[in-house]
Design a protein around this motif. Structure first.
Motif, PDB file in Angstrom:
ATOM      1  N   ALA A  92       1.430   1.008   0.835  1.00  0.00           N
ATOM      2  CA  ALA A  92       1.397   1.631  -0.497  1.00  0.00           C
ATOM      3  C   ALA A  92       1.173   3.143  -0.413  1.00  0.00           C
ATOM      4  O   ALA A  92       1.348   3.860  -1.400  1.00  0.00           O
ATOM      5  N   TYR A  93       0.782   3.643   0.766  1.00  0.00           N
ATOM      6  CA  TYR A  93       0.364   5.050   0.841  1.00  0.00           C
ATOM      7  C   TYR A  93       1.472   6.064   0.546  1.00  0.00           C
ATOM      8  O   TYR A  93       1.193   7.094  -0.057  1.00  0.00           O
ATOM      9  N   PRO A  94       2.746   5.815   0.968  1.00  0.00           N
ATOM     10  CA  PRO A  94       3.777   6.789   0.586  1.00  0.00           C
ATOM     11  C   PRO A  94       3.863   6.981  -0.930  1.00  0.00           C
ATOM     12  O   PRO A  94       3.977   8.100  -1.419  1.00  0.00           O
ATOM     13  N   GLU A  95       3.739   5.864  -1.669  1.00  0.00           N
ATOM     14  CA  GLU A  95       3.791   5.987  -3.140  1.00  0.00           C
ATOM     15  C   GLU A  95       2.556   6.724  -3.661  1.00  0.00           C
ATOM     16  O   GLU A  95       2.655   7.560  -4.568  1.00  0.00           O
ATOM     17  N   VAL A  96       1.406   6.436  -3.074  1.00  0.00           N
ATOM     18  CA  VAL A  96       0.178   7.146  -3.485  1.00  0.00           C
ATOM     19  C   VAL A  96       0.368   8.651  -3.286  1.00  0.00           C
ATOM     20  O   VAL A  96       0.052   9.464  -4.160  1.00  0.00           O
ATOM     21  N   MET A  97       0.933   9.007  -2.151  1.00  0.00           N
ATOM     22  CA  MET A  97       1.093  10.447  -1.844  1.00  0.00           C
ATOM     23  C   MET A  97       2.103  11.106  -2.782  1.00  0.00           C
ATOM     24  O   MET A  97       1.929  12.253  -3.165  1.00  0.00           O
TER      25      MET A  97
END
Ligand SMILES: NC(=O)c1ccc[n+]([C@@H]2O[C@H](COP(=O)([O-])OP(=O)(O)OC[C@H]3O[C@@H](n4cnc5c(N)ncnc54)[C@H](OP(=O)(O)O)[C@@H]3O)[C@@H](O)[C@H]2O)c1
Length: 275
Positions: free
Chosen positions: A146-151
């Protein structure tokens, strides 16, 4: 050694105690005998200078229990919660319910839980922020994918905080989220600092605290919490507990300052060795 007093850091525009309180499972109670213990937890937060409580619509009775136990003390805490449902109307309803559950007309931080329908909820939260009903907007995420979307959301400038797991074993955020948060000034809240208690309760044998004693660490929970907040990019971590005395124990880690790198490595290696 250490600071002797609890450290406060910036989280968005707030000045928060570096140790806060999580309420997943542990505040999902309704019996009067359970409420007595949660009232004691709130008292211990106050006596230690802890000023931040995180909850969520999906944590059963937790929001209500927070509301009941902070009655008359609301102005001494920053409250954070989360919306987790799909759809605009359902989101608005759940958000309104959180205000009711807490018994408040202002919530300091409203987060989108695990990025569920973020693009639908952000405009709702932005409107509430403009109306002065919430103070900050955040998102939470707990899996590396999920981190790419968070960034991407961080870069959009629409959020004030992110809540992510960060502990001696789960360190993926060091590669992207923590540096980006520092660059953009986005507040970082760390969930699961004790991996739901497992890194204290489920080790094969007792960790050796000897090298840490000089630094003021007396228990393994303190060592693990100290490890997390020894990264200065972390604004706050929110260990949950159902036991009032553990508030005092956990608060100590927020008074110790930054662990020297060799001790930080030791805490990680010793935990991994005993898992
Ligand atoms: N996706 C999301 O947004 C998300 C996901 C997970 C968590 N969170 C948030 O992050 C908070 C923290 O995560 P978490 O509750 O899952 O895990 P955690 O804080 O890592 O661990 C909580 C557990 O650790 C134990 N504990 C606390 N202090 C201790 C101590 N000094 N010694 C021994 N055991 C201790 C507690 O047991 P006792 O009750 O026995 O003390 C509790 O069961 C949650 O409460 C929630 O607010 C958010």
């Amino acid at each position: 050694m250490g600071l002797d007093i609890l450290e406060y850091r910036k989280l968005g525009h707030l000045h928060v105690s570096v140790i806060g309180l999580g309420t997943l499972r542990v505040f999902d109670v309704t019996d009067e005998s359970d409420l007595i213990l949660r009232r004691q937890i709130i008292e211990n937060l106050l006596s230690n200078g802890i000023n931040f409580i995180d909850s969520a619509a999906m944590y059963g009775a937790s929001e209500k229990t927070v509301g009941i136990t902070i009655e008359g003390k609301r102005d001494q805490f920053y409250l954070a919660t989360k919306v987790r449902v799909e759809g605009k109307e359902a989101g608005e309803q759940q958000i309104a319910q959180s205000f009711e559950n807490f018994g408040v007309d202002y919530i300091d931080l409203f987060q989108v839980h695990n990025l569920i329908d973020t693009q639908t909820h952000l405009p709702t939260l932005e409107r509430l922020k403009e109306e002065g009903k919430i103070g900050m907007i955040g998102v939470t995420a707990m899996v590396d994918e999920a981190y790419p979307e968070v960034m991407e959301i961080m870069r959009s400038g629409r959020i004030d905080t992110v809540q992510i797991p960060y502990n001696v074993v789960q360190r993926e955020v060091e590669r992207g989220i923590l540096p980006l948060a520092e660059e953009l000034g986005v507040g970082v809240m760390v969930m699961e600092p004790l991996k739901k208690g497992r890194y204290v309760k489920e080790l094969k044998s007792k960790p050796d605290l000897t090298p840490l004693k000089e630094f003021g660490v007396e228990t393994w929970a303190q060592a693990l919490l100290s490890w997390v907040i020894s990264d200065p990019r972390v604004g706050i971590t929110i260990p949950a507990t159902s036991r009032p005395e553990r508030i005092n124990e956990n608060a100590v880690s927020g008074t110790l300052g930054i662990l020297p790198q060799e001790l930080r490595d030791y805490v990680r290696e010793e935990t991994v060795r005993l898992l």
